[in-house]
Enzyme design. Structure first.
Site, PDB file in Angstrom:
ATOM      1  N   ARG A  13       2.072  11.368  20.001  1.00 27.69           N
ATOM      2  CA  ARG A  13       3.182  11.582  20.767  1.00 27.69           C
ATOM      3  C   ARG A  13       2.654  13.160  21.967  1.00 27.69           C
ATOM      4  O   ARG A  13       2.804  12.969  22.911  1.00 27.69           O
ATOM      5  CB  ARG A  13       4.576  11.601  21.384  1.00 27.69           C
ATOM      6  CG  ARG A  13       4.386   9.503  21.497  1.00 27.69           C
ATOM      7  CD  ARG A  13       6.462   9.426  21.148  1.00 27.69           C
ATOM      8  NE  ARG A  13       6.633   9.575  19.488  1.00 27.69           N
ATOM      9  CZ  ARG A  13       7.218   9.085  18.399  1.00 27.69           C
ATOM     10  NH1 ARG A  13       8.476   8.059  19.314  1.00 27.69           N
ATOM     11  NH2 ARG A  13       7.293   9.244  17.453  1.00 27.69           N
ATOM     12  N   LYS A  55      -0.426   0.558   6.045  1.00 31.67           N
ATOM     13  CA  LYS A  55       0.034   0.775   4.786  1.00 31.67           C
ATOM     14  C   LYS A  55       0.063  -0.809   3.819  1.00 31.67           C
ATOM     15  O   LYS A  55       1.710  -1.013   3.748  1.00 31.67           O
ATOM     16  CB  LYS A  55       1.761   1.212   5.498  1.00 31.67           C
ATOM     17  CG  LYS A  55       1.895   2.096   6.603  1.00 31.67           C
ATOM     18  CD  LYS A  55       3.288   2.535   6.502  1.00 31.67           C
ATOM     19  CE  LYS A  55       3.475   3.799   7.103  1.00 31.67           C
ATOM     20  NZ  LYS A  55       2.261   3.768   8.575  1.00 31.67           N
ATOM     21  N   PHE A  56      -0.775  -0.700   3.321  1.00 32.34           N
ATOM     22  CA  PHE A  56      -0.913  -1.948   2.360  1.00 32.34           C
ATOM     23  C   PHE A  56       0.278  -1.813   0.634  1.00 32.34           C
ATOM     24  O   PHE A  56       0.482  -1.069   0.655  1.00 32.34           O
ATOM     25  CB  PHE A  56      -2.138  -2.048   1.282  1.00 32.34           C
ATOM     26  CG  PHE A  56      -3.044  -2.350   3.135  1.00 32.34           C
ATOM     27  CD1 PHE A  56      -3.331  -3.247   3.746  1.00 32.34           C
ATOM     28  CD2 PHE A  56      -4.588  -1.530   2.333  1.00 32.34           C
ATOM     29  CE1 PHE A  56      -4.129  -3.412   4.323  1.00 32.34           C
ATOM     30  CE2 PHE A  56      -6.087  -1.313   3.400  1.00 32.34           C
ATOM     31  CZ  PHE A  56      -5.728  -2.634   4.779  1.00 32.34           C
ATOM     32  N   PHE A  57       0.951  -2.941   1.160  1.00 36.19           N
ATOM     33  CA  PHE A  57       1.856  -2.838   0.133  1.00 36.19           C
ATOM     34  C   PHE A  57       2.242  -4.969  -0.017  1.00 36.19           C
ATOM     35  O   PHE A  57       2.675  -5.205   0.442  1.00 36.19           O
ATOM     36  CB  PHE A  57       2.935  -2.595   0.460  1.00 36.19           C
ATOM     37  CG  PHE A  57       4.119  -2.730  -0.379  1.00 36.19           C
ATOM     38  CD1 PHE A  57       4.279  -2.819  -1.955  1.00 36.19           C
ATOM     39  CD2 PHE A  57       5.342  -2.435   0.227  1.00 36.19           C
ATOM     40  CE1 PHE A  57       5.349  -2.291  -2.556  1.00 36.19           C
ATOM     41  CE2 PHE A  57       6.540  -1.667  -0.822  1.00 36.19           C
ATOM     42  CZ  PHE A  57       6.085  -1.879  -2.174  1.00 36.19           C
ATOM     43  N   LYS A  85      -6.030   7.958  14.408  1.00 35.59           N
ATOM     44  CA  LYS A  85      -5.309   7.348  13.447  1.00 35.59           C
ATOM     45  C   LYS A  85      -5.018   5.641  13.985  1.00 35.59           C
ATOM     46  O   LYS A  85      -4.907   5.824  15.248  1.00 35.59           O
ATOM     47  CB  LYS A  85      -3.431   7.782  13.038  1.00 35.59           C
ATOM     48  CG  LYS A  85      -3.584   6.220  12.606  1.00 35.59           C
ATOM     49  CD  LYS A  85      -1.998   7.381  11.919  1.00 35.59           C
ATOM     50  CE  LYS A  85      -0.690   7.010  13.073  1.00 35.59           C
ATOM     51  NZ  LYS A  85      -0.904   6.061  13.065  1.00 35.59           N
ATOM     52  N   ASP A 138      -4.098   2.722   9.292  1.00 35.73           N
ATOM     53  CA  ASP A 138      -3.033   3.038   8.270  1.00 35.73           C
ATOM     54  C   ASP A 138      -1.807   2.399   8.886  1.00 35.73           C
ATOM     55  O   ASP A 138      -1.444   1.474   9.268  1.00 35.73           O
ATOM     56  CB  ASP A 138      -2.242   4.606   9.554  1.00 35.73           C
ATOM     57  CG  ASP A 138      -0.382   4.399   9.105  1.00 35.73           C
ATOM     58  OD1 ASP A 138      -0.477   4.385   7.743  1.00 35.73           O
ATOM     59  OD2 ASP A 138       0.313   5.189   9.600  1.00 35.73           O
ATOM     60  N   PRO A 158      -1.629  -7.168  -6.181  1.00 35.51           N
ATOM     61  CA  PRO A 158      -2.958  -6.122  -6.444  1.00 35.51           C
ATOM     62  C   PRO A 158      -4.196  -6.479  -5.728  1.00 35.51           C
ATOM     63  O   PRO A 158      -5.064  -6.434  -5.274  1.00 35.51           O
ATOM     64  CB  PRO A 158      -3.233  -6.503  -8.066  1.00 35.51           C
ATOM     65  CG  PRO A 158      -1.103  -6.153  -8.125  1.00 35.51           C
ATOM     66  CD  PRO A 158      -0.955  -6.673  -7.489  1.00 35.51           C
ATOM     67  N   ASN A 159      -4.305  -8.490  -5.844  1.00 34.17           N
ATOM     68  CA  ASN A 159      -5.524  -8.917  -6.078  1.00 34.17           C
ATOM     69  C   ASN A 159      -6.037  -9.084  -4.254  1.00 34.17           C
ATOM     70  O   ASN A 159      -6.371  -8.935  -3.722  1.00 34.17           O
ATOM     71  CB  ASN A 159      -5.741 -10.612  -5.784  1.00 34.17           C
ATOM     72  CG  ASN A 159      -6.554 -11.115  -6.039  1.00 34.17           C
ATOM     73  OD1 ASN A 159      -7.894 -10.711  -6.409  1.00 34.17           O
ATOM     74  ND2 ASN A 159      -7.259 -12.165  -5.955  1.00 34.17           N
TER      75      ASN A 159
END
Length: 230
Positions: free
Chosen positions: A209, A60-62, A31, A58, A65-66
């Site tokens: 970890r 975490k797209f937010f 990851k 990872d 929309p485009n």
């Protein structure tokens, strides 16, 4: 069969690659999170792919929309095998992500798109607004919305996997962070052991970890895989 994802939460490529070498042949996935990606850029994905790993990016797209569409397209072209995005982005953002994947994949399947429900570092006391029906209900609602929007699965606590599979179907994938052998929980709140996660139906187990901080990371990874397969 469930697969192990080693979280390489390091600040530079050298440290991450050295750790990846130690677990190569034991874990099929690594990851790449925000810190490493921001330090090294998309090239770090290429490095891990050349080592034979599948790569979970990872980030975490937010966003609108485009913007998410473009980000997913770029990450797909960079070689990501799995991407994360927030379920709270809604259907239009999810559809845009799927469009970006299709454009970036050039006729191939492209990466799995996994929705973030509620971070496993959070419990109800951490949510800054009322959750009338409880955290579990909110997670289920977000998972169902993600499934209906055509995403491949969700990132969720192992405590929630069974209910999500029941609501969204067994083919809807579950990726579970917060995996802690021997109930070591550190800053994660909603945790399960490797065997508990597999028994509940998790498809991917993310471990950081307990492996990367071990004296012998390869042996720590082997023990977790053995527990997953027991």
């Amino acid at each position: 069969m469930s697969e192990l994802v080693v979280a390489l939460d390091f600040k530079d490529a050298q440290s991450a690659i050295e750790m990846a070498e130690k677990v190569r042949g034991v874990a099929p996935w690594v990851k790449v999170g925000l810190e490493l990606f921001c330090a090294e850029g998309p090239e770090i994905i290429t490095r891990f792919k050349e080592m034979g790993f599948k790569v979970f990016v990872d980030l975490k797209f937010f966003d609108i929309p485009n913007t998410v569409k473009g980000a997913v397209r770029s990450a797909t072209r960079a070689g990501a095998d799995m991407l994360s995005l927030h379920a709270l982005g809604g259907e239009r953002m999810a559809v845009a992500a799927r469009e970006g994947r299709a454009e970036g994949a050039g006729g191939e399947a492209g990466p799995l798109l996994m929705a973030i429900t509620i971070l496993t570092s959070m419990d109800e006391d951490d949510i800054p607004f009322p959750v009338p029906n409880g955290l579990g209900s909110a997670v289920l609602d977000l998972a169902l919305a993600s499934s209906q929007a055509g995403l491949d699965g969700v990132v969720c606590s192992g405590l929630e996997v069974e209910a999500i599979k029941e609501k969204c179907g067994k083919d809807f994938l579950a990726l579970t962070p917060g995996i802690r052998p021997a109930s070591v929980s550190d800053d994660q709140r909603r945790v399960v052991t490797p065997s508990q996660a597999v028994d509940r139906g998790s498809n991917f187990l993310v471990v950081g970890r307990p492996i990367t901080g071990a004296d012998d990371p390869a042996e720590a990874a082997r023990r977790i895989v053995a527990e997953m397969n027991s």
